[in-house]
Design a protein around this motif. Structure first.
Motif, PDB file in Angstrom:
ATOM      1  N   PRO A 147      -4.687 -17.093 -25.424  1.00 37.38           N
ATOM      2  CA  PRO A 147      -3.853 -16.536 -26.142  1.00 37.38           C
ATOM      3  C   PRO A 147      -4.347 -15.162 -26.444  1.00 37.38           C
ATOM      4  CG  PRO A 147      -4.073 -18.783 -26.967  1.00 37.38           C
ATOM      5  CD  PRO A 147      -5.184 -18.279 -25.765  1.00 37.38           C
ATOM      6  N   ARG A 148      -5.699 -14.890 -26.198  1.00 36.15           N
ATOM      7  CA  ARG A 148      -6.263 -13.515 -26.663  1.00 36.15           C
ATOM      8  C   ARG A 148      -6.054 -12.666 -25.185  1.00 36.15           C
ATOM      9  NH1 ARG A 148      -9.165 -13.124 -31.379  1.00 36.15           N
ATOM     10  NH2 ARG A 148     -10.440 -11.680 -30.365  1.00 36.15           N
ATOM     11  N   ALA A 149      -5.582 -12.964 -24.047  1.00 38.87           N
ATOM     12  CA  ALA A 149      -5.504 -12.347 -22.952  1.00 38.87           C
ATOM     13  C   ALA A 149      -4.765 -11.018 -23.135  1.00 38.87           C
ATOM     14  CB  ALA A 149      -4.917 -13.226 -21.771  1.00 38.87           C
ATOM     15  N   TYR A 150      -5.521 -10.050 -22.632  1.00 40.04           N
ATOM     16  CA  TYR A 150      -4.665  -8.676 -22.550  1.00 40.04           C
ATOM     17  C   TYR A 150      -3.861  -8.452 -21.248  1.00 40.04           C
ATOM     18  CZ  TYR A 150      -4.062  -3.451 -22.487  1.00 40.04           C
ATOM     19  OH  TYR A 150      -3.640  -2.275 -22.826  1.00 40.04           O
ATOM     20  N   ILE A 151      -2.698  -8.111 -21.250  1.00 39.06           N
ATOM     21  CA  ILE A 151      -1.959  -7.880 -19.967  1.00 39.06           C
ATOM     22  C   ILE A 151      -1.206  -6.762 -19.965  1.00 39.06           C
ATOM     23  CG2 ILE A 151      -0.047  -8.876 -18.577  1.00 39.06           C
ATOM     24  CD1 ILE A 151      -0.300 -11.635 -19.875  1.00 39.06           C
ATOM     25  N   ALA A 152      -1.703  -5.960 -18.899  1.00 37.48           N
ATOM     26  CA  ALA A 152      -0.639  -4.562 -18.704  1.00 37.48           C
ATOM     27  C   ALA A 152      -0.098  -4.623 -17.525  1.00 37.48           C
ATOM     28  CB  ALA A 152      -2.101  -3.542 -18.630  1.00 37.48           C
ATOM     29  N   ILE A 153       1.183  -4.140 -17.447  1.00 38.89           N
ATOM     30  CA  ILE A 153       2.126  -4.211 -16.189  1.00 38.89           C
ATOM     31  C   ILE A 153       2.520  -2.700 -15.848  1.00 38.89           C
ATOM     32  CG2 ILE A 153       4.267  -4.750 -15.323  1.00 38.89           C
ATOM     33  CD1 ILE A 153       2.511  -7.178 -16.118  1.00 38.89           C
ATOM     34  N   ASN A 154       2.105  -2.423 -14.473  1.00 39.93           N
ATOM     35  CA  ASN A 154       2.505  -1.542 -13.869  1.00 39.93           C
ATOM     36  C   ASN A 154       3.510  -1.511 -12.979  1.00 39.93           C
ATOM     37  OD1 ASN A 154       0.749   0.067 -15.571  1.00 39.93           O
ATOM     38  ND2 ASN A 154      -1.063  -0.167 -14.084  1.00 39.93           N
ATOM     39  N   GLU A 155       4.349  -0.658 -12.394  1.00 34.98           N
ATOM     40  CA  GLU A 155       4.980  -0.617 -11.276  1.00 34.98           C
ATOM     41  C   GLU A 155       4.342  -0.344  -9.866  1.00 34.98           C
ATOM     42  OE1 GLU A 155       8.463   1.915 -11.594  1.00 34.98           O
ATOM     43  OE2 GLU A 155       9.618   0.354 -12.493  1.00 34.98           O
ATOM     44  N   VAL A 156       4.754  -1.048  -8.909  1.00 37.79           N
ATOM     45  CA  VAL A 156       4.047  -0.955  -7.670  1.00 37.79           C
ATOM     46  C   VAL A 156       5.128  -0.273  -6.693  1.00 37.79           C
ATOM     47  CG1 VAL A 156       2.765  -1.968  -5.673  1.00 37.79           C
ATOM     48  CG2 VAL A 156       2.332  -2.569  -8.064  1.00 37.79           C
ATOM     49  N   ALA A 157       5.006   0.700  -5.909  1.00 34.11           N
ATOM     50  CA  ALA A 157       6.095   1.258  -5.219  1.00 34.11           C
ATOM     51  C   ALA A 157       5.956   0.565  -3.715  1.00 34.11           C
ATOM     52  CB  ALA A 157       5.933   2.759  -5.060  1.00 34.11           C
ATOM     53  N   ASP A 158       4.922   0.384  -3.184  1.00 33.70           N
ATOM     54  CA  ASP A 158       4.766  -0.425  -1.806  1.00 33.70           C
ATOM     55  C   ASP A 158       3.686  -1.134  -1.961  1.00 33.70           C
ATOM     56  OD1 ASP A 158       6.871   0.797  -0.145  1.00 33.70           O
ATOM     57  OD2 ASP A 158       6.095   2.564  -0.410  1.00 33.70           O
ATOM     58  N   ILE A 159       3.707  -2.278  -0.964  1.00 36.21           N
ATOM     59  CA  ILE A 159       2.807  -3.269  -0.717  1.00 36.21           C
ATOM     60  C   ILE A 159       2.436  -3.179   0.779  1.00 36.21           C
ATOM     61  CG2 ILE A 159       1.795  -5.440  -1.007  1.00 36.21           C
ATOM     62  CD1 ILE A 159       3.540  -5.778  -3.514  1.00 36.21           C
ATOM     63  N   PHE A 160       1.445  -3.022   1.120  1.00 38.62           N
ATOM     64  CA  PHE A 160       1.020  -3.241   2.564  1.00 38.62           C
ATOM     65  C   PHE A 160      -0.096  -4.150   2.706  1.00 38.62           C
ATOM     66  CE2 PHE A 160       1.819   1.317   1.552  1.00 38.62           C
ATOM     67  CZ  PHE A 160       3.018   1.492   2.502  1.00 38.62           C
ATOM     68  N   PRO A 161       0.353  -5.400   3.273  1.00 39.81           N
ATOM     69  CA  PRO A 161      -0.687  -6.498   3.543  1.00 39.81           C
ATOM     70  C   PRO A 161      -1.830  -6.269   4.360  1.00 39.81           C
ATOM     71  CG  PRO A 161       1.623  -7.231   3.693  1.00 39.81           C
ATOM     72  CD  PRO A 161       1.777  -5.725   3.651  1.00 39.81           C
ATOM     73  N   ALA A 162      -2.654  -6.874   4.154  1.00 44.86           N
ATOM     74  CA  ALA A 162      -3.851  -6.849   5.066  1.00 44.86           C
ATOM     75  C   ALA A 162      -3.665  -6.998   6.303  1.00 44.86           C
ATOM     76  CB  ALA A 162      -5.145  -7.703   4.680  1.00 44.86           C
ATOM     77  N   ASN A 163      -4.346  -6.299   7.393  1.00 46.67           N
ATOM     78  CA  ASN A 163      -4.002  -6.616   8.686  1.00 46.67           C
ATOM     79  C   ASN A 163      -4.953  -7.588   9.296  1.00 46.67           C
ATOM     80  OD1 ASN A 163      -3.577  -6.867  11.481  1.00 46.67           O
ATOM     81  ND2 ASN A 163      -3.164  -4.455  11.620  1.00 46.67           N
ATOM     82  N   LEU A 164      -4.757  -8.912   9.248  1.00 52.54           N
ATOM     83  CA  LEU A 164      -5.884  -9.874   9.675  1.00 52.54           C
ATOM     84  C   LEU A 164      -6.206  -9.803  11.068  1.00 52.54           C
ATOM     85  CD1 LEU A 164      -4.408 -12.929   7.480  1.00 52.54           C
ATOM     86  CD2 LEU A 164      -6.229 -11.143   6.722  1.00 52.54           C
ATOM     87  N   GLU A 165      -5.349  -8.910  12.068  1.00 50.29           N
ATOM     88  CA  GLU A 165      -5.872  -9.068  13.449  1.00 50.29           C
ATOM     89  C   GLU A 165      -6.906  -8.268  13.614  1.00 50.29           C
ATOM     90  OE1 GLU A 165      -2.217  -8.043  15.234  1.00 50.29           O
ATOM     91  OE2 GLU A 165      -1.350  -9.990  14.751  1.00 50.29           O
ATOM     92  N   ARG A 166      -7.215  -7.462  12.685  1.00 47.01           N
ATOM     93  CA  ARG A 166      -8.383  -6.462  13.172  1.00 47.01           C
ATOM     94  C   ARG A 166      -9.730  -6.982  12.965  1.00 47.01           C
ATOM     95  NH1 ARG A 166      -6.575  -0.340  10.452  1.00 47.01           N
ATOM     96  NH2 ARG A 166      -4.749  -0.292  12.158  1.00 47.01           N
TER      97      ARG A 166
END
Length: 295
Positions: free
Chosen positions: A276-295
């Protein structure tokens, strides 16, 4: 020279396809909605429209767009690179060519009123802005730019102590003031601001995404339980960072977690049920680029 040839070889055909579409869309919005009723686009495009209206007929919008934009992209070549410059010049040429086709070749009368919205300035401003914004946003999304004002802003904004966004905004405000002085009326420049606002927001949608994700920063002392619950519920990746409370001087954990907007309420309730005492902040994310696991 070798570096330049490598840049040419790495150009993507898919980008040229979408840049062609972008130039066509932008030309359609400007020529079918804005130019007929003498509304003004923003940036170099708007400057070109003003010049074409106040000069002899042979100084067409298409010609002035090329004469103003291409030198700007070439000047910015060193800073922006070959890819951006080639893509930008290409999309400007498409924009200018399609504008010429509509105004001088096709049997479409765009000399007096908009063929689609008539003389309704508000409709012309809104739809002209949205459609041209779609074209501009698509061009940026695929590596280029239809308007050289962005290049000018990158080169000069910091020198005058402004952000790029502020530089572009000031340029457009000055442009509309000049338009009002030149034509002796403020009605069209004021409606042009509506066009600028609609186009700018549309570009943001294309560049940053229609449905932005949300990044949650969660500060908690029960990181193990919170991470387990988040992972089992949303099946998303989680990053944890060791942290320390400034006032409490106690050890905490910061959890970085990305969700979509529909999951925010559920995520917040889940975290606060555990801590109940957890602090939460929300920000917008414009783009998400997943990690390239092939490298």
């Amino acid at each position: 020279m070798k570096k330049m040839l490598q840049s040419f070889r790495s150009l993507k055909g898919t980008n040229f396809i979408f840049l062609t579409i972008a130039g066509m869309i932008n030309a359609f919005g400007v020529v079918m909605f804005l130019a007929p009723v003498k509304l003004y686009d923003s940036g170099i495009s708007g400057t070109s429209m003003l010049i074409s209206q106040e000069t002899p007929a042979w100084c067409s919008l298409s010609l002035i767009l090329i004469l103003l934009n291409i030198p700007i992209f070439l000047v910015g070549l060193k800073r922006e690179g070959w890819h951006f410059t080639i893509y930008s010049i290409y999309v400007v040429l498409i924009y200018s060519f399609v504008a010429w086709i509509i105004t001088d070749v096709l049997p479409v009368d765009v000399s007096i009123v908009s063929p689609l919205a008539g003389s309704d300035l508000f409709l012309c401003a809104i739809f002209g802005g949205i459609i041209s914004g779609c074209g501009s946003g698509l061009a940026v999304r695929f590596g280029g730019a239809i308007d050289g004002i962005d290049v000018i802003a990158v080169m000069f904004a910091k020198r005058v102590g402004l952000s790029i966004g502020s530089f572009v905004m000031i340029y457009n405000v000055l442009l509309y003031i000049i338009c009002g002085i030149v034509i002796g009326s403020w009605i069209l420049p004021l409606y042009s601001i509506v066009t600028y606002a609609a186009a700018s927001k549309t570009v943001d949608f294309f560049v940053e995404g229609f449905d932005r994700s949300k990044a949650a920063f969660i500060i908690t002392t029960k990181a193990t339980d919170v991470c387990k619950a988040l992972s089992e519920t949303f099946e998303n990746g989680i990053t944890t960072i060791n942290a320390k409370g400034y006032y409490s001087d106690s050890d905490k954990t910061m959890i970085y977690f990305v969700v979509n907007r529909f999951q925010i309420g559920r995520m917040k309730n889940l975290v606060h049920d555990i801590d109940p005492r957890a602090y939460i902040a929300i920000n917008e994310v414009a783009d998400i680029f997943p990690a390239n696991l092939e490298r």
